[in-house]
Design a protein around this motif. Structure first.
Motif, mmCIF file in Angstrom:
data_model
loop_
_atom_site.group_PDB
_atom_site.id
_atom_site.type_symbol
_atom_site.label_atom_id
_atom_site.label_comp_id
_atom_site.label_asym_id
_atom_site.label_seq_id
_atom_site.Cartn_x
_atom_site.Cartn_y
_atom_site.Cartn_z
ATOM 1 N N SER A 4 6.110 37.333 40.579
ATOM 2 C CA SER A 4 6.431 38.734 39.411
ATOM 3 C C SER A 4 7.827 39.023 39.455
ATOM 4 N N LYS A 5 8.941 38.993 38.347
ATOM 5 C CA LYS A 5 9.595 39.492 38.659
ATOM 6 C C LYS A 5 10.163 40.789 39.158
ATOM 7 N N GLU A 6 8.265 41.572 38.853
ATOM 8 C CA GLU A 6 9.245 43.197 38.628
ATOM 9 C C GLU A 6 8.925 43.005 40.662
ATOM 10 N N VAL A 7 8.214 42.585 40.832
ATOM 11 C CA VAL A 7 7.834 41.927 42.791
ATOM 12 C C VAL A 7 9.071 41.723 43.212
ATOM 13 N N VAL A 8 9.110 40.827 43.031
ATOM 14 C CA VAL A 8 10.565 40.435 42.873
ATOM 15 C C VAL A 8 11.459 41.307 43.813
ATOM 16 N N ASP A 9 12.047 42.216 42.359
ATOM 17 C CA ASP A 9 13.389 42.529 42.251
ATOM 18 C C ASP A 9 12.843 44.789 43.199
ATOM 19 N N ALA A 10 11.424 44.535 43.187
ATOM 20 C CA ALA A 10 10.670 45.484 43.830
ATOM 21 C C ALA A 10 11.069 45.617 45.696
ATOM 22 N N TRP A 11 10.539 43.877 45.867
ATOM 23 C CA TRP A 11 10.527 44.246 47.039
ATOM 24 C C TRP A 11 12.015 43.815 47.827
ATOM 25 N N SER A 12 13.256 43.508 47.140
ATOM 26 C CA SER A 12 14.611 43.514 47.372
ATOM 27 C C SER A 12 14.865 44.815 47.123
ATOM 28 N N SER A 13 14.202 45.949 46.262
ATOM 29 C CA SER A 13 15.551 46.661 45.914
ATOM 30 C C SER A 13 15.119 47.614 46.934
ATOM 31 N N LEU A 14 13.330 47.386 47.732
ATOM 32 C CA LEU A 14 13.414 48.808 48.523
ATOM 33 C C LEU A 14 14.080 48.027 49.549
ATOM 34 N N TYR A 15 14.133 46.800 49.796
ATOM 35 C CA TYR A 15 14.551 46.778 51.839
ATOM 36 C C TYR A 15 16.210 46.619 51.185
ATOM 37 N N MET A 16 16.882 46.973 50.529
ATOM 38 C CA MET A 16 18.942 47.346 49.949
ATOM 39 C C MET A 16 18.279 49.046 50.018
ATOM 40 N N VAL A 17 17.263 49.614 50.141
ATOM 41 C CA VAL A 17 17.374 51.528 50.877
ATOM 42 C C VAL A 17 17.495 51.061 52.007
ATOM 43 N N VAL A 18 16.939 50.523 52.813
ATOM 44 C CA VAL A 18 17.003 49.854 54.378
ATOM 45 C C VAL A 18 18.374 49.317 54.907
#
Length: 591
Positions: free
Chosen positions: A96-110
């Motif tokens: 699911s694109k939204e799952v992938v994008d959210a996962w990557s985004s939250l790790y970008m914050v990290v």
């Protein structure tokens, strides 16, 4: 073996943090190219400016779309069969694109937070004050902790790291246990509360913001268990610490509940006194897509705005309408959350004298900010000026109430009631003289409906009360029942009559064997003739689950269990990292 996607984000994080421009106002300028880390951190202004992408750019992939499905649809605040319906149905996959994008985004914050902390240790010049270095590190730890907190409640076991260089050199690493992740989050919030200043300036957070986030994380930790399948008690000493932290935040004198609940969701009231922490988006007129709040496109439609949007399909869940029907006097929170029949808004289409919602439906209102003129010109396609709340003071009051309720079934404790009633009194409702855990769930769901956070609280409760919450999910919530235009009617007493379309069907309403259309509070002659046949006062009964199950094999209820409470990991990361299929390990804190 290829590097994990989440770690490749650190490259973007490093480059972004070396391209930030200086300016007097928060988020007032576009990033400028030409800086490198060794030469950038030469002044207090430059260091403070380097923190600002942590409040928008880093969160964009999560906020762009996935935030709605993850935080609200899974909680059954609202849903749409046409927009992220798989989140409400619990059928998402690692593709699911939204799952992938959210996962990557939250790790970008990290990764961006890690990079800032590392850069300050290595490159901060002699003209940068120690207090500003401490503030910037505190903000980075605050946002890193917040990102990990979302990841924990979204996926459970996740990968922890705090050194980007180490992470990119050894990208294939094991998952950390949920208890380790919570410990890491709490450590970050504790350290941030020590480093941040007593008072925040220019909309940067004070130490009390970190204390509020710490209280929420500790409340989760007090009962969090991955080994228990039965309801168990929370740790009383931790609950007492939560209450103390909440009192510090409430009594610090810097924050208060906004008088008008509806104003919380108008851009003119961004950065209000109730805001503790928010994603603060760039001005839509700057045209910086990756730093803008794009949710307006999925939420609004042509009737309520003059920019190109394709939303309007999000509507209230049956659960929320049932909650509102229990207390129709809660009109301020209802009208701020959903458009409902007959409601007038003076600040939408204000240049035409206002807007009246004349549709018999209940479409999403939060996040819909009106026209360009209603936003003082600061609105564009896929760019809303509205902040996205991470935490506001109302949350602190209800965290305190929950901690004081503790392991009791209900409470009449004066301190707990004062905290619990704070949001009710602001909404113009009478104070309660006691409340239970069920009351607390209801109050939180109404107060924070469509603020993309209710599901995360439910996950926390699930780790404390798995039996209670599975019963709540599977027997008390009604998921994926669709409401169409014409299916919601406001009654003279303020309650709502509604009828549902059978899940999986576009046109099958609930009817009896005489062809009467079944509503929540009455039956009508037919689907097309709304003349009342029988009311509840005349003996009419309505049980949505029984009606659906009577349909037999045509109805497949949405069943929640340990297998789908947490979201699947992105497929690409699972393929590249064999540790995703192995037991998690304790994180090495180096203590």
């Amino acid at each position: 073996m290829k590097k994990l996607n989440i770690f490749m984000v650190s490259v973007a994080a490093a480059s972004l943090l070396t391209m930030t421009s200086c300016g007097d106002d928060f988020l007032d300028r576009s990033p400028l190219h030409g800086y490198t880390a060794p030469t950038y951190y030469t002044s207090d202004e430059a260091v403070i400016k380097a923190t600002e992408p942590l409040y928008n750019y880093a969160w964009h992939g999560y906020n762009e779309r996935g935030i709605v499905g993850m935080g609200s649809f899974r909680a059954n605040d609202a849903w749409s069969p046409y927009l992220q319906g798989e989140f409400a149905r619990f059928t998402i996959t690692g593709l699911s694109k939204e799952v992938v994008d959210a996962w990557s985004s939250l790790y970008m914050v990290v990764t961006m937070s890690n990079q800032l902390i590392n850069d300050l240790d290595r490159y901060a010049g002699e003209n940068v004050s120690e207090s500003v270095i401490a503030q910037a590190k505190g903000e980075a730890m605050l946002m890193r902790g917040a990102a990990y907190f979302y990841l924990l409640r979204g996926w459970g076991e996740i990968i922890l790291f705090e050194d980007n260089v180490d992470a990119t050199s050894i990208p294939v690493r094991p998952l950390s246990t949920e208890s380790s992740v919570l410990k890491f989050i709490i450590r970050d919030f504790e350290k941030a509360s020590e480093l941040l200043p007593e008072r925040g300036t220019n909309n940067h957070p004070s130490r009390y913001v970190a204390k509020a986030m710490l209280a929420k994380a500790l409340l989760a930790q007090s009962g969090w268990s991955t080994s228990s399948t039965i309801d168990h008690e929370r740790d009383q000493a931790t609950l007492s610490r939560v209450v103390t932290l909440c009192d510090e935040v409430i009594n610090c004198g810097q924050y208060k509940l906004l008088d008008d609940y509806e104003n919380l969701f108008r851009p003119q009231y961004n950065d209000n006194e109730e805001t503790l922490l928010a994603m603060r988006w760039a001005d839509p007129l700057l045209g910086e897509y990756a730093s803008n709040n794009n949710l307006i496109s999925d939420l609004a439609w042509s009737d309520v705005t003059d920019v190109n949007c394709w939303g309007g399909s999000l509507h209230a869940s049956v659960d929320m309408l049932d909650y509102y029907n229990q207390e129709p006097a809660d009109i301020h929170r209802i009208r701020a959350t959903f458009f409902t029949p007959g409601q007038f808004y003076s600040y939408i289409w204000s240049e035409k004298g206002g807007y009246t919602y004349n549709v018999n439906w209940a479409q999403a209102k939060k996040g819909v900010v009106g026209t360009k003129a209603d936003c003082d010109g600061h609105l564009a396609q896929q760019a809303s000026p509205l902040n996205t709340y991470i935490m506001r003071l109302a949350d602190v009051y209800l965290i305190k109430a929950e901690a004081l309720l503790g392991n009791n079934e209900s409470t009449t404790d004066a301190r707990a009631l004062e905290a619990f009633n704070a949001t009710r009194l602001r909404a113009g409702l009478p104070a309660k003289t006691s409340f239970s855990f069920e009351d607390l769930i209801r109050e939180r769901r109404i107060e924070f409906c469509l603020e993309y956070c209710n599901w995360y609280d439910m996950v926390t409760w699930y780790r404390w009360k798995p039996q209670y919450m599975l019963n709540f999910f599977n027997n008390k919530q009604h998921r994926a029942f669709m409401l169409n235009s014409g299916d919601v009617v406001r009654n003279t007493d303020g309650t709502f009559s509604y009828r549902c379309i059978f899940p999986g069907s576009n046109n099958w309403y609930f009817t009896d064997d005489q062809g009467h259309c079944l509503w929540n509070d009455r039956s009508t002659v037919s689907i097309d003739d709304n003349t009342t046949v029988q009311t509840k006062a005349q003996g009419y009964t309505f049980n949505l689950d029984e009606l659906a199950r009577a349909k037999g094999a045509d109805y497949q209820p949405i069943v929640l269990s340990e297998a789908n409470i947490f979201m699947p990991y992105p497929e690409a990361d699972v393929i590249q990292n064999p540790y995703f299929n192995q037991p998690p390990v304790e994180y090495n804190f180096g203590e």
